[in-house]
Design an enzyme around this catalytic site. Structure first.
Site, short mmCIF file in Angstrom:
data_model
loop_
_atom_site.label_atom_id
_atom_site.label_comp_id
_atom_site.label_asym_id
_atom_site.label_seq_id
_atom_site.Cartn_x
_atom_site.Cartn_y
_atom_site.Cartn_z
N THR A 99 -4.43 -3.37 2.24
CA THR A 99 -3.99 -4.71 1.95
C THR A 99 -2.66 -4.93 2.49
O THR A 99 -1.54 -4.47 1.90
CB THR A 99 -4.07 -4.70 0.36
OG1 THR A 99 -5.37 -4.38 -0.15
CG2 THR A 99 -3.88 -6.21 -0.08
N LYS A 175 -8.32 -11.11 1.43
CA LYS A 175 -8.40 -9.93 0.65
C LYS A 175 -7.21 -10.18 -0.31
O LYS A 175 -7.14 -10.01 -1.66
CB LYS A 175 -7.95 -8.53 1.25
CG LYS A 175 -7.66 -7.46 0.37
CD LYS A 175 -8.67 -7.01 -0.34
CE LYS A 175 -8.05 -6.02 -1.53
NZ LYS A 175 -7.80 -4.61 -1.12
N LYS A 243 2.73 -4.45 -5.83
CA LYS A 243 2.87 -4.93 -4.39
C LYS A 243 1.89 -6.15 -3.99
O LYS A 243 2.17 -6.89 -3.37
CB LYS A 243 2.33 -3.36 -3.70
CG LYS A 243 1.86 -3.86 -2.26
CD LYS A 243 1.44 -2.63 -1.70
CE LYS A 243 -0.18 -2.12 -1.81
NZ LYS A 243 -0.91 -2.99 -0.87
#
Lengths: 299, 299
Positions: A99, A175, A243
């Site tokens: 990602t 995503k 994150k």
């Protein structure tokens, strides 16, 4: 087609291990790369062609590379700093499934192109169980050639591959927007379960009601089980959402677009991480709510 | 048991109509009450014993009353201002299925007790389709006698009835916490789809990815279809979530408990209502995001 097809799976965490096992199960010649010797041993026993800590050892043999590492920094380190891209045969397809931001994906594409390598911007979702069953959801963008070259890997690892378009970065963005939902849903689940605890509602009952009603989410059902059981052993940890929600914030800023709920959830994960829960299961974001007793707390 | 069992369903909106039809299908003698003549006609044709605008007409005949109206004010008006409670036989069970605060539920119980009536604090979830199929989820609290007296109605209308406890107010609180999740999930879906529109992701693709991945929620799947189709015909409207997220805020305040995500979502619904979208489908909360073109917008 799969008889002579070879793939290196780099990053054997919960998703990568599942993907690598699925490649083996589909009959692909599968190499596994990770720094964790336990993961390498596990994949060896499952029938990997070879495993090791340096992907370059298999570079000459593979048709494709699948990168299931944590972030863009790791992707860049492996491909460029450690020299994998330079060692791969021209025309090898590199499936970047970490990602990462759309900007990072585009920068990686530019550098891969310098080595005549194909890139698929192909983040994944589904969790460890679906990865192990070869049933990940893949949200991919890239050239027709990249899709074609990676077809055996996509077939082996996914129940469904979405072709978002040809432009690298679209897969990454889909995503990240997906993670916006995942991250908000976990934080909302924590907020709801914390409020239930404060109101004296038994949390197993609250969990059962929600999972049988319109307030349910995939993440509520999967992650609030940790809260009900008082077990915060991570499959995915708080710091992953620090994150990922950070990537959502970066993407929102880059699009000049407001994200009121994602911003709020991001702050909740940051606060949880700073409180020392970063390496616990992401559901531990509930521990930042004070004044309640949760299952597993000391009596 | 059901041969001689009679129930009056008051409030024939999307959930109430489904519940009343389910009572008829289960063989209960069913009376329907609403101010909308179209709803009364529909229920008559489906086999109601009688329908009308005044529940008192059936008060002497019923074993139970199910209230599926919009809020506590309507519950109080029907039961006390209009005299239904005084007209019901002592021992009749009153199932209050509106989404109301725990405090309102307790106040209604006190007044019902003055008339020797049983109360079940029994909010519902599931949507119109599940209500019509007799498969609502019911989250109920109340005395053993109230549960027992209402068993035929619970059997007829629900796939699953949760017994949260004996204290009136627990059912209401579970429903409100459930609505916290439902409301945040719709608003998060809107935020995600708006960001996808801004990023140039086709919204039908974004919808398909999310509904096949871990970012999915019941509400995303059900409500973001409106956005993909550009159709904001309400089954549940923005102003319902203005009300329900207001109840979440009241409950949070009464518990002295923070609700960062619910507060943010509440503000989004308030803003959408003030922008003129209050009577559109709740997914219209997405229309408060500027700088994007959505399906159905003028080209």
């Amino acid at each position: 087609m799969t008889q002579s097809y070879s793939v290196a799976v780099i990053g054997l965490g919960s998703m990568g291990m599942g993907a690598a096992l699925s490649c083996i199960n589909a009959g692909l010649t599968t190499y596994g790369v990770d720094l964790n010797p336990v993961a390498l041993e596990q994949l060896n026993k499952a029938g990997a062609a070879a495993t090791g800590t340096d992907a370059k050892a298999y570079a000459a043999d593979v048709d494709a590379v699948m990168l299931l590492v944590v972030n863009a920094k790791q992707v860049n380190t492996i491909l460029f700093d450690l020299g994998l891209a330079a060692a791969l045969k021209p025309g090898t397809a590199v499936m970047v499934s970490a990602t990462i931001s759309a900007d990072d994906a585009k920068a990686i594409e530019t550098k891969l192109n310098e080595h005549q390598l194909l890139m698929l911007d192909a983040p994944v979702s589904g969790g460890a169980a679906k990865a192990a069953a070869g049933e990940m959801t893949i949200m991919a963008s890239g050239s027709e050639q990249a899709f074609a070259k990676l077809q055996p890997v996509l077939d082996a690892t996914s129940a469904k591959t979405y072709n978002i378009g040809t432009e690298i970065g679209l897969g990454a963005t889909v995503k990240i927007i997906h993670q916006l939902l995942a991250g908000v849903h976990i934080a909302a689940g924590a907020e709801a379960m914390a409020m239930a605890a404060k109101a004296g509602i038994p949390l197993d009952t609250m969990y059962d009601v929600v999972t049988n009603a319109a307030g349910n989410s995939w993440m509520f059902e999967n992650r609030m089980k940790h809260v009900v059981n008082g077990d915060y052993t991570p499959t995915s940890m708080v710091d992953i959402f620090v994150k990922d929600m950070g990537l959502v914030a970066d993407t929102a800023k880059s699009l000049n677009f407001p994200s009121p709920l994602a911003s709020t959830a991001y702050n909740m994960y940051l606060n949880a991480s700073n409180a020392g829960y970063g390496h616990q299961a992401d559901a531990a974001v509930i521990k930042t709510f004070s004044g309640i007793t949760l299952p597993g707390d000391e009596a």
